[in-house]
Design a protein around this motif. Structure first.
Motif, PDB file in Angstrom:
ATOM      1  N   GLY A 175       1.000  -1.015   0.006  1.00  0.00           N
ATOM      2  CA  GLY A 175      -0.077   0.026  -0.169  1.00  0.00           C
ATOM      3  C   GLY A 175       0.666   1.165  -0.062  1.00  0.00           C
ATOM      4  O   GLY A 175       0.481   2.122  -1.013  1.00  0.00           O
ATOM      5  N   VAL A 176       1.967   1.381   0.783  1.00  0.00           N
ATOM      6  CA  VAL A 176       2.654   2.549   0.928  1.00  0.00           C
ATOM      7  C   VAL A 176       3.760   2.591  -0.158  1.00  0.00           C
ATOM      8  O   VAL A 176       3.774   3.732  -1.026  1.00  0.00           O
ATOM      9  N   CYS A 177       4.678   1.769  -0.100  1.00  0.00           N
ATOM     10  CA  CYS A 177       5.662   1.608  -1.199  1.00  0.00           C
ATOM     11  C   CYS A 177       5.160   1.685  -2.492  1.00  0.00           C
ATOM     12  O   CYS A 177       5.690   2.184  -3.658  1.00  0.00           O
ATOM     13  N   GLY A 178       4.151   0.684  -2.883  1.00  0.00           N
ATOM     14  CA  GLY A 178       3.506   0.743  -4.011  1.00  0.00           C
ATOM     15  C   GLY A 178       3.034   2.029  -4.925  1.00  0.00           C
ATOM     16  O   GLY A 178       3.175   2.495  -5.794  1.00  0.00           O
ATOM     17  N   ALA A 192      13.439   2.740  -2.435  1.00  0.00           N
ATOM     18  CA  ALA A 192      13.998   2.735  -1.144  1.00  0.00           C
ATOM     19  C   ALA A 192      13.252   2.150  -0.065  1.00  0.00           C
ATOM     20  O   ALA A 192      13.519   1.276   0.852  1.00  0.00           O
ATOM     21  N   CYS A 193      11.615   2.266  -0.214  1.00  0.00           N
ATOM     22  CA  CYS A 193      10.922   1.881   0.664  1.00  0.00           C
ATOM     23  C   CYS A 193      10.605   0.200   0.555  1.00  0.00           C
ATOM     24  O   CYS A 193      10.826  -0.473   1.508  1.00  0.00           O
ATOM     25  N   TYR A 194      10.763  -0.231  -0.628  1.00  0.00           N
ATOM     26  CA  TYR A 194      10.668  -1.550  -0.882  1.00  0.00           C
ATOM     27  C   TYR A 194      11.733  -2.074  -0.464  1.00  0.00           C
ATOM     28  O   TYR A 194      11.885  -3.489   0.183  1.00  0.00           O
ATOM     29  N   ALA A 195      13.091  -1.499  -0.593  1.00  0.00           N
ATOM     30  CA  ALA A 195      14.501  -1.991  -0.085  1.00  0.00           C
ATOM     31  C   ALA A 195      14.414  -2.438   1.346  1.00  0.00           C
ATOM     32  O   ALA A 195      15.232  -3.271   2.004  1.00  0.00           O
ATOM     33  N   ARG A 196      13.513  -1.707   2.243  1.00  0.00           N
ATOM     34  CA  ARG A 196      13.498  -2.200   3.477  1.00  0.00           C
ATOM     35  C   ARG A 196      12.746  -3.424   3.916  1.00  0.00           C
ATOM     36  O   ARG A 196      12.847  -4.156   5.010  1.00  0.00           O
ATOM     37  N   GLY A 197      12.154  -4.112   2.897  1.00  0.00           N
ATOM     38  CA  GLY A 197      11.636  -5.096   3.201  1.00  0.00           C
ATOM     39  C   GLY A 197      10.027  -5.260   3.337  1.00  0.00           C
ATOM     40  O   GLY A 197       9.400  -4.240   3.210  1.00  0.00           O
ATOM     41  N   ASP A 198       9.343  -6.441   3.309  1.00  0.00           N
ATOM     42  CA  ASP A 198       7.974  -6.212   3.582  1.00  0.00           C
ATOM     43  C   ASP A 198       7.344  -6.239   4.974  1.00  0.00           C
ATOM     44  O   ASP A 198       7.921  -7.067   5.808  1.00  0.00           O
ATOM     45  N   HIS A 199       6.740  -5.404   5.239  1.00  0.00           N
ATOM     46  CA  HIS A 199       6.031  -4.910   6.632  1.00  0.00           C
ATOM     47  C   HIS A 199       4.771  -4.643   6.591  1.00  0.00           C
ATOM     48  O   HIS A 199       4.127  -4.196   5.595  1.00  0.00           O
ATOM     49  N   GLY A 226      -3.573  16.941  16.048  1.00  0.00           N
ATOM     50  CA  GLY A 226      -3.449  15.270  16.292  1.00  0.00           C
ATOM     51  C   GLY A 226      -2.090  15.075  15.616  1.00  0.00           C
ATOM     52  O   GLY A 226      -1.625  15.661  14.698  1.00  0.00           O
ATOM     53  N   TYR A 227      -1.700  13.806  15.946  1.00  0.00           N
ATOM     54  CA  TYR A 227      -0.500  13.315  15.206  1.00  0.00           C
ATOM     55  C   TYR A 227      -0.473  11.796  15.155  1.00  0.00           C
ATOM     56  O   TYR A 227      -1.146  11.053  15.948  1.00  0.00           O
ATOM     57  N   GLN A 228       0.026  11.207  13.781  1.00  0.00           N
ATOM     58  CA  GLN A 228      -0.225   9.906  13.742  1.00  0.00           C
ATOM     59  C   GLN A 228       1.224   9.337  13.440  1.00  0.00           C
ATOM     60  O   GLN A 228       2.031   9.950  12.520  1.00  0.00           O
ATOM     61  N   LYS A 229       1.762   8.284  13.712  1.00  0.00           N
ATOM     62  CA  LYS A 229       3.063   7.807  13.825  1.00  0.00           C
ATOM     63  C   LYS A 229       2.839   6.287  13.340  1.00  0.00           C
ATOM     64  O   LYS A 229       2.442   5.439  14.072  1.00  0.00           O
ATOM     65  N   ILE A 230       3.041   6.020  12.052  1.00  0.00           N
ATOM     66  CA  ILE A 230       2.868   4.831  11.263  1.00  0.00           C
ATOM     67  C   ILE A 230       3.930   3.888  11.548  1.00  0.00           C
ATOM     68  O   ILE A 230       5.077   4.031  10.976  1.00  0.00           O
ATOM     69  N   ALA A 231       3.864   2.855  12.171  1.00  0.00           N
ATOM     70  CA  ALA A 231       4.998   1.803  12.476  1.00  0.00           C
ATOM     71  C   ALA A 231       5.602   1.321  11.052  1.00  0.00           C
ATOM     72  O   ALA A 231       4.679   0.800  10.132  1.00  0.00           O
ATOM     73  N   ASN A 232       6.905   1.402  10.877  1.00  0.00           N
ATOM     74  CA  ASN A 232       7.419   0.842   9.658  1.00  0.00           C
ATOM     75  C   ASN A 232       7.596   2.033   8.330  1.00  0.00           C
ATOM     76  O   ASN A 232       8.036   1.369   7.643  1.00  0.00           O
ATOM     77  N   PHE A 233       6.555   2.804   8.570  1.00  0.00           N
ATOM     78  CA  PHE A 233       6.284   3.713   7.471  1.00  0.00           C
ATOM     79  C   PHE A 233       6.343   5.333   7.883  1.00  0.00           C
ATOM     80  O   PHE A 233       5.478   5.859   7.930  1.00  0.00           O
ATOM     81  N   LYS A 234       7.532   5.584   8.041  1.00  0.00           N
ATOM     82  CA  LYS A 234       7.618   7.231   8.432  1.00  0.00           C
ATOM     83  C   LYS A 234       6.910   8.078   7.350  1.00  0.00           C
ATOM     84  O   LYS A 234       6.453   9.332   7.799  1.00  0.00           O
ATOM     85  N   GLU A 235       7.010   7.529   6.049  1.00  0.00           N
ATOM     86  CA  GLU A 235       6.479   8.315   5.043  1.00  0.00           C
ATOM     87  C   GLU A 235       5.023   8.694   5.147  1.00  0.00           C
ATOM     88  O   GLU A 235       4.449   9.611   4.906  1.00  0.00           O
ATOM     89  N   ALA A 236       4.128   7.689   6.012  1.00  0.00           N
ATOM     90  CA  ALA A 236       2.687   8.224   6.215  1.00  0.00           C
ATOM     91  C   ALA A 236       2.556   8.863   7.493  1.00  0.00           C
ATOM     92  O   ALA A 236       1.266   9.136   7.864  1.00  0.00           O
ATOM     93  N   ASP A 237       3.664   9.448   8.143  1.00  0.00           N
ATOM     94  CA  ASP A 237       3.298  10.078   9.353  1.00  0.00           C
ATOM     95  C   ASP A 237       2.890  11.531   8.964  1.00  0.00           C
ATOM     96  O   ASP A 237       3.355  12.114   8.020  1.00  0.00           O
ATOM     97  N   PHE A 238       1.976  11.893   9.977  1.00  0.00           N
ATOM     98  CA  PHE A 238       1.297  13.459   9.564  1.00  0.00           C
ATOM     99  C   PHE A 238       0.730  13.901  10.819  1.00  0.00           C
ATOM    100  O   PHE A 238       0.359  13.365  11.784  1.00  0.00           O
ATOM    101  N   ARG A 264       3.790  14.148   5.105  1.00  0.00           N
ATOM    102  CA  ARG A 264       5.190  14.196   4.781  1.00  0.00           C
ATOM    103  C   ARG A 264       5.524  13.724   3.124  1.00  0.00           C
ATOM    104  O   ARG A 264       6.210  14.136   2.369  1.00  0.00           O
ATOM    105  N   VAL A 265       4.351  12.847   2.887  1.00  0.00           N
ATOM    106  CA  VAL A 265       4.631  12.326   1.492  1.00  0.00           C
ATOM    107  C   VAL A 265       2.925  12.453   0.799  1.00  0.00           C
ATOM    108  O   VAL A 265       2.183  11.606   0.987  1.00  0.00           O
ATOM    109  N   ARG A 266       2.714  13.434   0.248  1.00  0.00           N
ATOM    110  CA  ARG A 266       1.318  13.813  -0.247  1.00  0.00           C
ATOM    111  C   ARG A 266       0.892  12.729  -1.265  1.00  0.00           C
ATOM    112  O   ARG A 266      -0.422  12.610  -1.018  1.00  0.00           O
ATOM    113  N   GLU A 267       1.742  12.144  -1.640  1.00  0.00           N
ATOM    114  CA  GLU A 267       1.162  11.084  -2.966  1.00  0.00           C
ATOM    115  C   GLU A 267       0.540   9.997  -2.160  1.00  0.00           C
ATOM    116  O   GLU A 267      -0.557   9.462  -2.774  1.00  0.00           O
ATOM    117  N   LEU A 268       0.393   9.783  -0.821  1.00  0.00           N
ATOM    118  CA  LEU A 268      -0.072   8.674  -0.089  1.00  0.00           C
ATOM    119  C   LEU A 268      -1.354   8.921   0.067  1.00  0.00           C
ATOM    120  O   LEU A 268      -2.307   8.423   0.723  1.00  0.00           O
TER     121      LEU A 268
END
Length: 293
Positions: A175-178, A192-199, A226-238, A264-268
């Motif tokens: 969902g995130v890297c794709g 680079a997100c894919y290179a971290r492995g499957d999470h 509010g703040y959300q911290k997404i495990a393994n995907f800092k790109e989705a934090d906001f 952080r990554v608007r494309e998400l």
């Protein structure tokens, strides 16, 4: 595909609502049931649209026992272009316990589930760096489950939610890297997100702080951060912020709220609407009207 955000911070707010006073004879255990219908110009969760920036409707049924036990069932319209292959419906089921002094220190704990009947997406969980081809395609649902805790003092409320389901609204490698690879002009961050492995995103944290200030018996100012911290995907934090006002008139609650997000990554937070890409994290004035029965 489109990666969407979590659960309404409103879930925690409603699940941990103040226990009602007895409505039957004082010597017998009592409970109250409140039903609310709400129409809004944009159905938003943590400042991000679930209705593709369009109008929405929500039906909430809450049962509160004088012991402090609370139950909630909520049904909201969502966009099928964001929650793919779904019925256009978001369902929240929750239960919790509240104790303490509503005018002073009060506390709560509960569990909640956010379901999107039928909604799922297909995405690759791997990427062949040699051939440049996506691999390991899988199906992922948007459903999420949470543990909720709250502490407050008077009109000030602080809440924290921890994701106990495998993913948070479908946030995983596919969902995130794709999404990053397919939508970003430069695919390097996605690779680079894919290179971290499957999470997956189990263990993500959602934080909220809210304050309500009564200007008079019929008008209230509402503040939220509010703040959300997404495990393994800092790109989705906001983070998200809002300021609004609610006024009671003719048996209805009329609200206007300015919402803003810092992603952080608007494309998400972009959805495909036909051939058009539409951002769902834009700043917005949201107007709503609701009535309780």
């Amino acid at each position: 595909m489109h990666f969407t955000r979590p659960i309404p911070w409103a879930i925690a707010a409603t699940v941990l609502a103040s226990a009602a006073t007895p409505s039957l004879a004082e010597e017998t255990a009592s409970f109250s049931v409140n039903t609310e219908v709400k129409f809004t110009t944009d159905q938003r969760s943590r400042g991000v649209s679930d209705s593709l920036n369009g109008p929405g409707m929500k039906l909430s049924v809450q049962a509160v026992h004088e012991s402090g036990l609370v139950g909630l069932a909520e049904f909201a319209t969502v966009s099928r272009k964001q929650f793919l292959d779904g019925a256009g419906l978001g369902v929240t089921l929750a239960g919790g316990y509240r104790f303490g002094d509503p005018e002073g220190w009060h506390y709560g704990a509960g569990l909640a589930a956010e379901l999107f009947p039928g909604a799922k997406f297909q995405a690759p969980h791997g990427f062949d760096m040699g051939t440049g081809a996506p691999t390991d395609w899988r199906s992922t649902k948007y459903d999420s489950a949470f543990a909720v805790a709250e502490i407050g003092y008077g009109a000030l409320e602080a809440r924290v939610m921890n994701v106990i389901s495998k993913t948070y609204r479908g946030a995983n490698t596919g969902g995130v890297c794709g999404t990053m690879v397919s939508l970003m002009a430069d695919p390097t961050p996605g690779l680079a997100c894919y290179a971290r492995g499957d999470h997956n995103s189990r263990g993500s944290w959602l934080f909220d702080l809210g304050y309500k200030y009564a200007l008079n018996p019929t008008t209230t100012v509402n503040l939220h951060a509010g703040y959300q911290k997404i495990a393994n995907f800092k790109e989705a934090d906001f983070s998200d912020y809002s300021i609004g006002v609610t006024h009671k008139r003719w048996g209805f609650h009329w609200s206007a709220e300015w919402m803003t997000t810092r992603t952080r990554v608007r494309e998400l937070y972009i959805a495909l609407d036909g051939t058009r890409l539409r951002a769902t994290d834009n700043n917005r004035l949201v107007v709503s009207v609701s009535r309780s029965f």
